[in-house]
Design a protein around this motif. Structure first.
Motif, PDB file in Angstrom:
ATOM      1  N   ALA A  78       2.185   9.101  -6.463  1.00  0.00           N
ATOM      2  CA  ALA A  78       2.427  10.484  -6.361  1.00  0.00           C
ATOM      3  C   ALA A  78       3.451  10.658  -7.371  1.00  0.00           C
ATOM      4  CB  ALA A  78       2.658  10.600  -4.869  1.00  0.00           C
ATOM      5  N   ASN A  79       4.654   9.833  -7.378  1.00  0.00           N
ATOM      6  CA  ASN A  79       5.957  10.223  -8.182  1.00  0.00           C
ATOM      7  C   ASN A  79       5.380  10.282  -9.683  1.00  0.00           C
ATOM      8  OD1 ASN A  79       8.699  10.252  -6.783  1.00  0.00           O
ATOM      9  ND2 ASN A  79       7.396   9.426  -5.490  1.00  0.00           N
ATOM     10  N   SER A  80       4.565   9.189 -10.036  1.00  0.00           N
ATOM     11  CA  SER A  80       4.269   9.044 -11.481  1.00  0.00           C
ATOM     12  C   SER A  80       3.410  10.494 -11.879  1.00  0.00           C
ATOM     13  CB  SER A  80       3.598   7.864 -11.644  1.00  0.00           C
ATOM     14  OG  SER A  80       4.024   6.714 -11.434  1.00  0.00           O
ATOM     15  N   LEU A  81       2.282  10.805 -11.118  1.00  0.00           N
ATOM     16  CA  LEU A  81       1.727  11.904 -11.430  1.00  0.00           C
ATOM     17  C   LEU A  81       2.499  13.287 -11.345  1.00  0.00           C
ATOM     18  CD1 LEU A  81      -1.143  13.376 -11.785  1.00  0.00           C
ATOM     19  CD2 LEU A  81      -1.352  13.359  -9.468  1.00  0.00           C
ATOM     20  N   PHE A  82       3.475  13.443 -10.635  1.00  0.00           N
ATOM     21  CA  PHE A  82       4.412  14.476 -10.468  1.00  0.00           C
ATOM     22  C   PHE A  82       5.264  14.619 -11.638  1.00  0.00           C
ATOM     23  CE2 PHE A  82       7.613  17.492  -8.887  1.00  0.00           C
ATOM     24  CZ  PHE A  82       7.097  18.552  -8.816  1.00  0.00           C
ATOM     25  N   ALA A  83       5.652  13.548 -12.027  1.00  0.00           N
ATOM     26  CA  ALA A  83       6.798  13.420 -13.218  1.00  0.00           C
ATOM     27  C   ALA A  83       5.965  14.071 -14.284  1.00  0.00           C
ATOM     28  CB  ALA A  83       7.104  12.003 -13.451  1.00  0.00           C
ATOM     29  N   VAL A 128       7.101  16.609  -2.795  1.00  0.00           N
ATOM     30  CA  VAL A 128       6.698  15.355  -2.930  1.00  0.00           C
ATOM     31  C   VAL A 128       7.720  14.184  -2.735  1.00  0.00           C
ATOM     32  CG1 VAL A 128       6.097  13.838  -5.241  1.00  0.00           C
ATOM     33  CG2 VAL A 128       5.310  16.223  -4.770  1.00  0.00           C
ATOM     34  N   ASN A 129       8.986  14.504  -2.951  1.00  0.00           N
ATOM     35  CA  ASN A 129      10.132  13.450  -2.673  1.00  0.00           C
ATOM     36  C   ASN A 129      10.174  13.309  -1.109  1.00  0.00           C
ATOM     37  OD1 ASN A 129      10.926  12.459  -5.192  1.00  0.00           O
ATOM     38  ND2 ASN A 129      11.335  14.543  -5.750  1.00  0.00           N
ATOM     39  N   ALA A 130      10.079  14.280  -0.295  1.00  0.00           N
ATOM     40  CA  ALA A 130      10.337  14.276   1.095  1.00  0.00           C
ATOM     41  C   ALA A 130       9.166  13.250   1.689  1.00  0.00           C
ATOM     42  CB  ALA A 130      10.175  15.757   1.800  1.00  0.00           C
ATOM     43  N   ALA A 131       8.116  13.561   1.149  1.00  0.00           N
ATOM     44  CA  ALA A 131       6.711  12.721   1.335  1.00  0.00           C
ATOM     45  C   ALA A 131       6.969  11.485   1.159  1.00  0.00           C
ATOM     46  CB  ALA A 131       5.705  13.244   0.996  1.00  0.00           C
ATOM     47  N   GLY A 132       7.649  11.174  -0.140  1.00  0.00           N
ATOM     48  CA  GLY A 132       7.567   9.655  -0.542  1.00  0.00           C
ATOM     49  C   GLY A 132       8.461   9.034   0.530  1.00  0.00           C
ATOM     50  N   VAL A 133       9.788   9.743   0.966  1.00  0.00           N
ATOM     51  CA  VAL A 133      10.845   8.997   1.490  1.00  0.00           C
ATOM     52  C   VAL A 133      10.059   8.648   2.887  1.00  0.00           C
ATOM     53  CG1 VAL A 133      12.746   9.451   3.111  1.00  0.00           C
ATOM     54  CG2 VAL A 133      12.621  10.194   0.660  1.00  0.00           C
ATOM     55  N   ALA A 148       0.908  -1.437   0.037  1.00  0.00           N
ATOM     56  CA  ALA A 148      -0.242   0.083  -0.061  1.00  0.00           C
ATOM     57  C   ALA A 148       0.964   1.193  -0.130  1.00  0.00           C
ATOM     58  CB  ALA A 148      -0.903   0.039   1.097  1.00  0.00           C
ATOM     59  N   ARG A 149       1.786   1.257   0.901  1.00  0.00           N
ATOM     60  CA  ARG A 149       2.956   2.412   0.893  1.00  0.00           C
ATOM     61  C   ARG A 149       3.711   2.460  -0.473  1.00  0.00           C
ATOM     62  NH1 ARG A 149       7.061   1.397   4.971  1.00  0.00           N
ATOM     63  NH2 ARG A 149       6.267  -0.718   4.923  1.00  0.00           N
ATOM     64  N   LEU A 150       4.130   1.521  -1.087  1.00  0.00           N
ATOM     65  CA  LEU A 150       4.625   1.834  -2.403  1.00  0.00           C
ATOM     66  C   LEU A 150       3.702   2.204  -3.575  1.00  0.00           C
ATOM     67  CD1 LEU A 150       6.829  -1.560  -2.126  1.00  0.00           C
ATOM     68  CD2 LEU A 150       7.638   0.834  -2.357  1.00  0.00           C
ATOM     69  N   GLY A 151       2.339   1.696  -3.236  1.00  0.00           N
ATOM     70  CA  GLY A 151       1.588   2.042  -4.229  1.00  0.00           C
ATOM     71  C   GLY A 151       1.171   3.443  -4.213  1.00  0.00           C
ATOM     72  N   LEU A 204      16.132   4.792  -1.594  1.00  0.00           N
ATOM     73  CA  LEU A 204      17.468   5.361  -2.228  1.00  0.00           C
ATOM     74  C   LEU A 204      17.308   6.241  -3.465  1.00  0.00           C
ATOM     75  CD1 LEU A 204      20.410   5.729  -2.162  1.00  0.00           C
ATOM     76  CD2 LEU A 204      20.709   3.459  -3.446  1.00  0.00           C
ATOM     77  N   HIS A 205      16.338   5.681  -4.248  1.00  0.00           N
ATOM     78  CA  HIS A 205      15.680   6.647  -5.556  1.00  0.00           C
ATOM     79  C   HIS A 205      15.231   8.047  -4.988  1.00  0.00           C
ATOM     80  CE1 HIS A 205      16.626   3.963  -8.761  1.00  0.00           C
ATOM     81  NE2 HIS A 205      16.092   2.875  -8.306  1.00  0.00           N
ATOM     82  N   LEU A 206      14.279   7.739  -3.984  1.00  0.00           N
ATOM     83  CA  LEU A 206      13.725   9.224  -3.629  1.00  0.00           C
ATOM     84  C   LEU A 206      14.621   9.969  -2.966  1.00  0.00           C
ATOM     85  CD1 LEU A 206      10.304   7.497  -1.954  1.00  0.00           C
ATOM     86  CD2 LEU A 206      10.608   8.794  -3.843  1.00  0.00           C
ATOM     87  N   LEU A 207      15.746   9.603  -2.059  1.00  0.00           N
ATOM     88  CA  LEU A 207      16.592  10.471  -1.509  1.00  0.00           C
ATOM     89  C   LEU A 207      17.517  11.031  -2.595  1.00  0.00           C
ATOM     90  CD1 LEU A 207      17.675   8.310   1.418  1.00  0.00           C
ATOM     91  CD2 LEU A 207      16.463  10.762   1.580  1.00  0.00           C
ATOM     92  N   THR A 208      17.834  10.128  -3.607  1.00  0.00           N
ATOM     93  CA  THR A 208      18.644  11.027  -4.766  1.00  0.00           C
ATOM     94  C   THR A 208      17.885  12.010  -5.609  1.00  0.00           C
ATOM     95  OG1 THR A 208      19.656   8.580  -5.125  1.00  0.00           O
ATOM     96  CG2 THR A 208      19.682  10.095  -6.726  1.00  0.00           C
TER      97      THR A 208
END
Length: 317
Positions: free
Chosen positions: A38-43, A145-150, A30-33, A169-173
């Motif tokens: 969120a990341n797909s939409l923001f991209a 967005v990325n901080a929320a993802g982390v 659920a968390r990964l989904g 790690l992807h999100l932190l990068t």
């Protein structure tokens, strides 16, 4: 050495503390989904905004965001596929599906990054006006967005930990890349130097290529049965040879089954003649040793006599 096999057996060990439970899989999925969505939409938003304000650094960060989204989607699929049991056709399960998907996604991303690098070089030669304020705004949103993802992905537990750590790690990068975008936007507003945007874009693109290369290397390693990180066949052979009843281990192989699972196989030569019953005991003891020391749950061992086994010497009790 004459190799007469006297026993062949397979040992599968489930390790209590590290074995994932259903609710942990569901929670991780659920968390990964959510993070992937969120990341797909923001991209997509970044691509539209980047084209609208003419900023290649925003487009480069969008590519990085896409790397994150694909990584999260891959991890999401891996967690779900890992729950599916093996079948007669797919006897090892479908754990390697995430590696295959990751490889295809990475190769597509390389093409996108190459286009951005070419465009960045063209902008250096023929500078174009860029809306610095727009770059700052989209960069700040990207950081959020990325901080929320982390925070959403967290650290993970058990078998999920590998996929979740990679996603984090992807999100932190990408979080670091978004900071570069904001800095570039502020510099554009302050100095109006058009070269800042393409230079920052090249910096972010190099970071994307580095992350993508690591993804390709990891995926190829799994697909081509490279020994998993931290587990060498030579170390496994030494560990098997430490058993009191084993002379030497050979034909030792270790590979990843995907989804954080590994398998190992080996031939072990025992001292003199032995009963089938004792051979099975040796196999069980070695399987437990490999599971505890290397975390490998799927172990197949073939027991052999050092010389021709003397049937008369076997104690059939």
């Amino acid at each position: 050495m004459d190799e007469n096999a006297v026993a062949r057996s397979e040992s599968t060990h489930e390790h209590g503390p590290g074995h994932p439970h259903g609710h942990s899989h569901a929670h991780g999925g659920a968390r990964l989904g959510l993070a992937a969505a969120a990341n797909s939409l923001f991209a997509v938003v970044q691509i539209v905004v980047g084209l609208a304000i003419g900023s290649v650094v925003v487009l480069a960060d969008a590519a990085h965001q896409a790397v994150d989204a694909l990584g999260l989607i891959t991890a999401f699929v891996a967690v779900r596929v890992a729950r599916r049991p093996a079948t007669s056709d797919w006897s090892y399960g479908l754990g390697k599906a995430d590696a295959l998907g990751g490889l295809v996604s990475a190769l597509l991303l390389v093409g996108s990054v190459v286009w951005i690098l070419v465009e960045s070089v063209r902008r250096l030669v023929a500078p174009e006006a860029v809306d610095g304020a727009g770059v700052v705004v989209i960069g700040v949103i990207a950081i959020a967005v990325n901080a929320a993802g982390v925070l959403l992905v967290g650290h993970g537990h058990g078998e999920e930990a590998i996929s979740l750590r990679a996603a984090r790690l992807h999100l932190l990068t990408d979080l670091a890349g978004s900071v570069v975008v904001v800095v570039a936007g502020i510099a554009l507003v302050s100095t109006d130097a058009s070269w800042i945007d393409p230079v920052a874009s090249i910096v972010v693109s190099v970071a994307v290529l580095w992350s993508t290369w690591r993804l390709v290397s990891s995926a190829v390693g799994v697909l081509l049965d490279r020994s998993p990180g931290g587990v060498e066949a030579s170390d496994l052979a030494v560990a098997l040879g430490e058993h009191a009843d084993v002379d030497v281990a050979h034909h030792v192989h270790v590979r990843s089954l995907g989804a954080g699972r590994h398998s190992a196989s080996a031939h072990v030569v025992v001292h003199g003649a032995t009963t089938v019953h004792r051979s099975q005991q040796i196999v069980d003891e070695l399987g437990a040793l490999v599971g505890e020391r290397f975390g490998i749950e799927h172990v197949t061992l073939q027991v052999e006599c050092e010389h021709h086994c003397d049937d008369d010497a076997l104690d059939h009790r």
